[in-house]
Design a protein around this motif. Structure first.
Motif, PDB file in Angstrom:
ATOM      1  N   THR A 379      31.251  81.426  -3.804  1.00  0.00           N
ATOM      2  CA  THR A 379      32.609  80.945  -3.548  1.00  0.00           C
ATOM      3  C   THR A 379      33.497  81.437  -4.666  1.00  0.00           C
ATOM      4  O   THR A 379      33.280  81.133  -5.838  1.00  0.00           O
ATOM      5  N   VAL A 385      35.283  82.841   0.427  1.00  0.00           N
ATOM      6  CA  VAL A 385      33.825  82.940   0.386  1.00  0.00           C
ATOM      7  C   VAL A 385      33.453  84.417   0.413  1.00  0.00           C
ATOM      8  O   VAL A 385      33.980  85.186   1.230  1.00  0.00           O
ATOM      9  N   ARG A 455      37.950  80.311   2.799  1.00  0.00           N
ATOM     10  CA  ARG A 455      37.020  79.195   2.759  1.00  0.00           C
ATOM     11  C   ARG A 455      37.641  77.943   3.352  1.00  0.00           C
ATOM     12  O   ARG A 455      38.828  77.660   3.151  1.00  0.00           O
TER      13      ARG A 455
END
Length: 461
Positions: A379, A385, A455
């Motif tokens: 991350t 991500v 993300r």
């Protein structure tokens, strides 16, 4: 059996005509109500005048149970017999009357100083009465209650006559308005004719059809058609490019297969024939791989954009495990590096797996036997991500880095067989789900290819 298509002109006219008809009916009702109120007002005023005139006439007449011809003419003016009168003494009761007024006590109306107008029922019909109280000149202290009445028939008749006069005018007005609406709708729909003409004159080409003369009301429809044309043009271009790529990539293997088939047919010994058939087998495998890669590229470019939340920390280990047997056969150590926490993204699982499979396939093919390939998740600090494939193979020269991901591009000097489509397929698949593909040299050697995706926040525990 042909179905009748709906008409925009018919719908517009019906939408306008029905409310106009309803307004005509409403106007007729309102006109009748107004005419009836006006008729009631006039008749009430006349009725009150008659009652007062009759009362004044009685004051000048001698005491008698019979009316003078002048008074009777004043009261019985209605030829239909719908007029009523009654003279009642407070001390002696009814003096003269043309019907039974016993059910209507008139004395109570003498309590007021002004004449009274009221409605009641007489002889089983509704009547309007006017009552005036005067002093009895023949008997001091006595009062006479003079009541004059009429039915509502004449009032309603006057209102109906007014309505019948206004209905033709209202109908004529509505017909004129309807004709203007018809002309207006037809004139308004003519604005679509230039657009229809442009579409009819277009034989080829999918350029946008919107122009400054397109009305605002149909602009969303035109923009939707332009968007459809744009997507159709992209599909046609993609189809043309696929045909061109297939012809370019399959021409050499097919020519080689034909050459080695002729060689096998003309071979005089078994060794030459077997060698030719071995070449045919390899070329056939290459042709099958090229076809599969081309189809994968097309699928990556046209796959539906159906995104959903994906838990990559759960999916990626399964995808990597499926490639372990292939890595063992290639003599490559394939491993997985998990993230420090949950790795959830918004994406399309088949497209993302297609991209990862091509990156792993490239790493297994070009890293060489004895190499290490690591698939990892991390991350990043910018709320993204990173899904990466890193190997410690020979790597890629810096000059070739900008061209990675081009269709059919292969790094000069590469010894492993390939089609030059693996990274292109991965790039198309990732960009199709709003991601990005990045390349960088791994340390101390090798190549790292990263897929970056936005993300999503982790689910609460």
């Amino acid at each position: 059996m042909s179905t009748r298509r709906p008409s925009l002109r018919g719908r517009l006219l019906a939408f306008l005509a029905l409310p106009m008809l309803a307004l005509l009916l409403l106007n007729a009702v309102i006109t009748y109500r107004i005419a009836l109120a006006y008729s009631n007002h006039l008749h009430d005023r006349n009725l009150l005048d008659d009652a007062q005139s009759f009362a004044r006439m009685l004051q000048t007449m001698p005491r008698s149970d019979q009316l003078s011809p002048q008074a009777r003419f004043l009261l019985e003016y209605d030829p239909d017999g719908h007029s009523y009168f009654n003279v009642e003494s407070l001390h002696h009761g009814s003096v003269v009357s043309n019907t039974d007024f016993t059910a209507i006590p008139g004395a109570r109306h003498c309590l007021a100083s002004s004449p009274a107008l009221y409605s009641t029922h007489l002889n089983h019909q509704k009547v309007r009465l006017a009552t005036v109280c005067i002093a009895n000149v023949g008997e001091p202290g006595d009062q006479l209650v003079v009541t004059v009445g009429e039915t509502y028939a004449d009032r309603r008749q006057r209102a109906q006559e007014i309505l019948l006069i206004t209905i033709p005018m209202m109908t004529l007005l509505m017909l004129c308005v309807g004709a203007l609406v018809w002309l207006g709708v037809n004139h308004g729909l003519r604005i679509l004719q230039p657009l229809t003409r442009r579409l009819a004159e277009r034989n080829h080409g999918l350029a946008p059809i919107s122009s400054p003369d397109v009305p605002r009301e149909i602009l969303p429809l035109i923009e939707t058609i332009d968007g459809l044309f744009g997507r159709l043009a992209e599909m046609i271009a993609l189809q043309d490019r696929f045909i061109a790529d297939a012809a370019h990539q399959l021409r050499s293997p097919l020519a080689g297969i034909s050459l080695h088939v002729d060689r096998a047919l003309n071979a005089g010994d078994a060794a030459t024939r077997n060698d030719a058939l071995e070449h045919v087998r390899r070329l056939n495998q290459r042709t099958a791989r090229v076809s599969g890669q081309l189809l994968a590229l097309t699928r990556a470019q046209t796959s539906p954009t159906v995104v959903e939340p994906l838990a990559l920390d759960v999916l990626v280990p399964e995808w990597v495990a499926a490639r372990v047997p292939e890595a063992i056969r290639a003599g490559v150590d394939l491993g997985y590096q998990p993230p420090a926490g949950p790795a959830r993204v918004q994406g399309y699982a088949p497209a993302l797996q297609e991209a990862l499979d091509n990156l792993i396939d490239n790493a297994l093919r070009y890293a060489g036997r004895g190499a290490t390939v690591t698939v990892g998740l991390s991350t990043a600090a910018d709320a993204r991500v990173e899904l990466y494939v890193e190997d410690d193979g020979p790597g890629v020269p810096d000059a070739a880095m900008p061209r990675l991901g081009e269709r059919f591009y292969r790094v000069a000097g590469a010894t492993a067989s390939g089609t030059g489509l693996g990274l292109a397929i991965a790039r198309e698949a990732v960009e199709h789900i709003q991601g990005s593909l990045h390349y960088q040299a791994a340390l101390p050697r090798g190549l790292k290819v990263s897929i970056l995706l936005p993300r999503l926040p982790a689910d609460p525990p």
